[in-house]
Design an enzyme around this catalytic site. Structure first.
Site, short mmCIF file in Angstrom:
data_model
loop_
_atom_site.label_atom_id
_atom_site.label_comp_id
_atom_site.label_asym_id
_atom_site.label_seq_id
_atom_site.Cartn_x
_atom_site.Cartn_y
_atom_site.Cartn_z
N SER A 9 0.90 -1.05 0.06
CA SER A 9 0.00 -0.08 -0.17
C SER A 9 0.82 1.29 -0.02
O SER A 9 2.15 1.23 0.31
CB SER A 9 -0.66 -0.10 1.38
OG SER A 9 -1.70 1.07 1.12
N LYS A 54 -4.41 -6.98 2.80
CA LYS A 54 -4.46 -6.05 1.68
C LYS A 54 -6.04 -6.06 1.12
O LYS A 54 -6.50 -4.66 0.86
CB LYS A 54 -3.60 -6.24 0.65
CG LYS A 54 -3.51 -5.31 -0.46
CD LYS A 54 -3.18 -3.96 0.02
CE LYS A 54 -3.02 -2.74 -0.79
NZ LYS A 54 -3.56 -2.50 -1.99
N ASN A 92 -8.16 -2.53 1.52
CA ASN A 92 -8.66 -1.84 0.43
C ASN A 92 -10.39 -1.75 0.41
O ASN A 92 -11.00 -0.86 0.27
CB ASN A 92 -8.47 -2.64 -1.15
CG ASN A 92 -7.19 -1.95 -1.49
OD1 ASN A 92 -6.09 -1.93 -0.64
ND2 ASN A 92 -6.91 -2.07 -2.91
N GLU A 148 -10.50 1.25 2.37
CA GLU A 148 -10.09 2.33 1.67
C GLU A 148 -11.52 2.83 0.99
O GLU A 148 -11.93 4.04 0.59
CB GLU A 148 -9.06 1.78 0.63
CG GLU A 148 -8.64 2.83 -0.18
CD GLU A 148 -7.47 2.29 -1.08
OE1 GLU A 148 -6.44 1.88 -0.59
OE2 GLU A 148 -7.60 2.19 -2.33
O1 6PG Z 1 -3.37 0.68 -0.93
C1 6PG Z 1 -3.10 1.13 -1.84
O2 6PG Z 1 -2.04 1.86 -2.20
C2 6PG Z 1 -4.11 1.11 -3.01
O3 6PG Z 1 -5.10 0.45 -2.45
C3 6PG Z 1 -3.60 0.41 -4.20
O4 6PG Z 1 -3.41 -0.86 -4.05
C4 6PG Z 1 -4.63 0.62 -5.68
O5 6PG Z 1 -4.50 2.20 -5.77
C5 6PG Z 1 -5.89 0.03 -5.45
O6 6PG Z 1 -5.53 -1.36 -5.67
C6 6PG Z 1 -7.03 0.81 -6.28
O7 6PG Z 1 -8.00 -0.03 -6.09
P1 6PG Z 1 -9.45 0.19 -6.83
O8 6PG Z 1 -8.94 0.11 -8.33
O9 6PG Z 1 -10.15 -1.07 -6.55
O10 6PG Z 1 -9.79 1.41 -6.36
#
Ligand code: 6PG
Length: 297
Positions: free
Chosen positions: A120, A170, A174, A177
């Site tokens: 990440s 992870k 997400n 996130e």
């Molecule tokens: O933690 C991180 O740095 C992000 O999550 C990274 O791994 C990526 O930007 C995502 O995979 C986007 O995920 P989506 O395309 O599903 O929004």
């Protein structure tokens, strides 16, 4: 340490430089020869095939795969016959944890260790200090820990346990996130619909200073509004590459109630369509039972 880095996209190129900043040597490969040349110009040894890359490493080899989710299996399939017992394969992209467990089991048959690593922090993290969530055998982990310690931010890595646990963590990260970003977006939507005249860059800035919701995502919100005060230049289409879906699917299997994450995922899907059939049906029904106006095409 010497690391064979496969995949020099946005993440891989930055990670390669980060590794070299910390005195690790990098042997690099990507189908994109321009990317190989770029990392070569920064001090890596470039190679033009996986075979050449593997031959340039000493056993036990450390191979770090940083490629899009869709091509991980083809890379591993091509790589496996080239490897020897004791080699360690690190897969640090966004893979489904079940695929990682299958890859771990498959490589185990060849005596090769597999570590699943959730990474990440985006490109900035890969370049200057990432956050890692790691799963796999502890013995392999102990061997490679120095490269994670060096390329992570302080306290930014966790050996989480058995195979799959890194990518599981992870995945859930997400999911969080998605929910977090959706809440930020919704908050600004309420502000936008109000009759107050807020400056969103300043709002995000004040929320970043001492407030409960201060965060990196809020800092990025501030940055986005600094570039485009009302985000007039972009459409509200929210793509997703799968991790939110996997979190919701897993939560359903586990009967874990995750309405916030689920709704944030569904809203992403909804955003892909401007005018939806659901919307037409709901509008027609409101018109039928309540005589509420419909907007005609
Ligand atoms: O933690 C991180 O740095 C992000 O999550 C990274 O791994 C990526 O930007 C995502 O995979 C986007 O995920 P989506 O395309 O599903 O929004």
């Amino acid at each position: 340490m010497k690391v064979g880095l496969i995949g020099l996209g946005k993440m891989g190129l930055n990670l390669g430089q980060n590794l070299m900043d910390h005195n690790h040597s990098v042997v690099a490969y990507d189908l994109n020869t321009a990317a190989v040349k770029e990392l070569e110009s920064k001090g890596a040894k470039g190679t033009s095939s996986l075979k050449e890359l593997v031959e340039a490493l000493e056993t036990p080899r450390i191979l770090w795969i940083m490629v899009p989710h869709s091509v991980v299996d083809s890379v591993i399939d091509e790589l496996t016959p080239l490897l020897a017992k004791g080699d360690i394969v690190i897969e640090a992209g966004n893979s489904h944890y079940k695929e990682s467990i299958a890859r771990y089991n498959k490589l185990k048959e060849f005596g090769v260790s597999f570590l699943d690593v959730g990474t990440s922090g985006g490109m900035e993290g890969a370049r200057n200090g990432a956050c890692y969530m790691i799963g796999g055998d502890e013995e392999a982990w102990n061997h490679v820990e120095p490269i994670f310690k060096d390329t992570a931010v302080e306290n930014g890595y966790l050996y989480a346990g058995k195979a799959g646990s890194g990518h599981f963590l992870k995945m859930v990260h997400n999911g969080v996130e998605y929910g977090f970003m959706a809440a930020i977006g919704e908050g600004f939507e309420v502000l936008e619909k109000s009759d107050f005249d807020f400056d969103y860059e300043k709002v995000a800035r004040v929320w970043n200073n001492g407030s409960v919701i201060r965060s990196w995502l809020m800092e990025l919100t501030e940055k986005a509004f600094a570039k485009d005060a009302k985000l007039d230049e972009i459409k509200g289409i929210m793509q997703s590459s799968g991790e939110g879906k996997w979190t919701v699917e897993t939560a359903l299997d586990l009967q874990a109630a995750t309405p916030v994450i689920a709704m944030s995922l569904l809203m992403r899907y909804r955003s892909l369509e401007n005018d939806t059939f659901t919307g037409k049906v709901v509008a027609a029904l409101r018109n039928e039972f309540g005589g509420h106006a419909v907007v005609k095409n």
